[in-house]
Design an enzyme around this catalytic site. Structure first.
Site, PDB file in Angstrom:
ATOM      1  N   TYR A  81       0.848  -1.193   0.000  1.00  0.00           N
ATOM      2  CA  TYR A  81       0.000   0.000   0.000  1.00  0.00           C
ATOM      3  C   TYR A  81       0.882   1.241   0.000  1.00  0.00           C
ATOM      4  O   TYR A  81       1.546   1.561   0.971  1.00  0.00           O
ATOM      5  CB  TYR A  81      -0.917   0.023   1.215  1.00  0.00           C
ATOM      6  CG  TYR A  81      -2.040  -0.983   1.180  1.00  0.00           C
ATOM      7  CD1 TYR A  81      -2.140  -1.938   0.170  1.00  0.00           C
ATOM      8  CD2 TYR A  81      -2.996  -0.996   2.165  1.00  0.00           C
ATOM      9  CE1 TYR A  81      -3.170  -2.852   0.145  1.00  0.00           C
ATOM     10  CE2 TYR A  81      -4.034  -1.908   2.154  1.00  0.00           C
ATOM     11  CZ  TYR A  81      -4.112  -2.835   1.144  1.00  0.00           C
ATOM     12  OH  TYR A  81      -5.134  -3.731   1.134  1.00  0.00           O
ATOM     13  N   GLY A  82       0.827   1.924  -1.098  1.00  0.00           N
ATOM     14  CA  GLY A  82       1.686   3.058  -1.404  1.00  0.00           C
ATOM     15  C   GLY A  82       2.261   2.807  -2.788  1.00  0.00           C
ATOM     16  O   GLY A  82       2.442   1.654  -3.180  1.00  0.00           O
TER      17      GLY A  82
END
Length: 150
Positions: A81-82
């Site tokens: 996530y990112g």
């Protein structure tokens, strides 16, 4: 503005219903959650779909704090996530949050990359997620290796 109102309504509703709910175990663990509602953290680092910037961190932390104050203890994340150099940012921000908030249950999912298919690769990834989050309660595989023809 409408988006934030929806979030607050959801959190307020969860809090109002919490007294009727009994603490529940998460899966086959001894971990308990008061409110059967989780908060996802994918947006904390996602520039592509959420137009994330570090300037949003305070608002994200405030939303997560409000959820926790209203009985939510389950926070879902993932090591992917990112985007780009922000990969793992959601876990890092969740780590900052969990340092100041009691009873946070962190569930993270480890991405199945072509270079991460062996057991020891997942163990190393889990350890890194633990460092970023301050401790992971549950770990899952994010997607199947089948997408790589395996």
């Amino acid at each position: 503005m409408t988006r934030m109102r929806c979030r607050w309504t959801l959190i307020t509703t969860a809090s109002a219903l919490a007294p009727r709910w009994q603490p529940r175990s998460l899966g086959q663990t001894d971990l308990k959650t008061q409110v059967p509602l989780g908060i996802g953290t994918w947006q904390a680092g996602n520039r592509l779909l959420y137009d994330y910037s570090p300037a949003r961190d305070a608002a994200l932390l405030e939303a997560w704090s409000s959820a926790a104050k209203n009985g939510v203890s389950y926070f879902d994340s993932g090591d992917s996530y990112g985007t780009g150099e922000l990969e793992g940012n959601a876990e890092s921000l969740l780590g900052r949050f969990s340092e100041t908030t009691a009873n946070v249950c962190v569930h993270t999912k480890l991405a199945t990359y072509p270079w991460r298919l062996r057991a020891e690769d997942f163990v190393a990834a889990c350890e890194e997620s633990g460092r970023r989050t301050g401790g992971v309660a549950l770990v899952g595989q994010h997607w199947s290796a089948e997408s790589y023809g395996l």
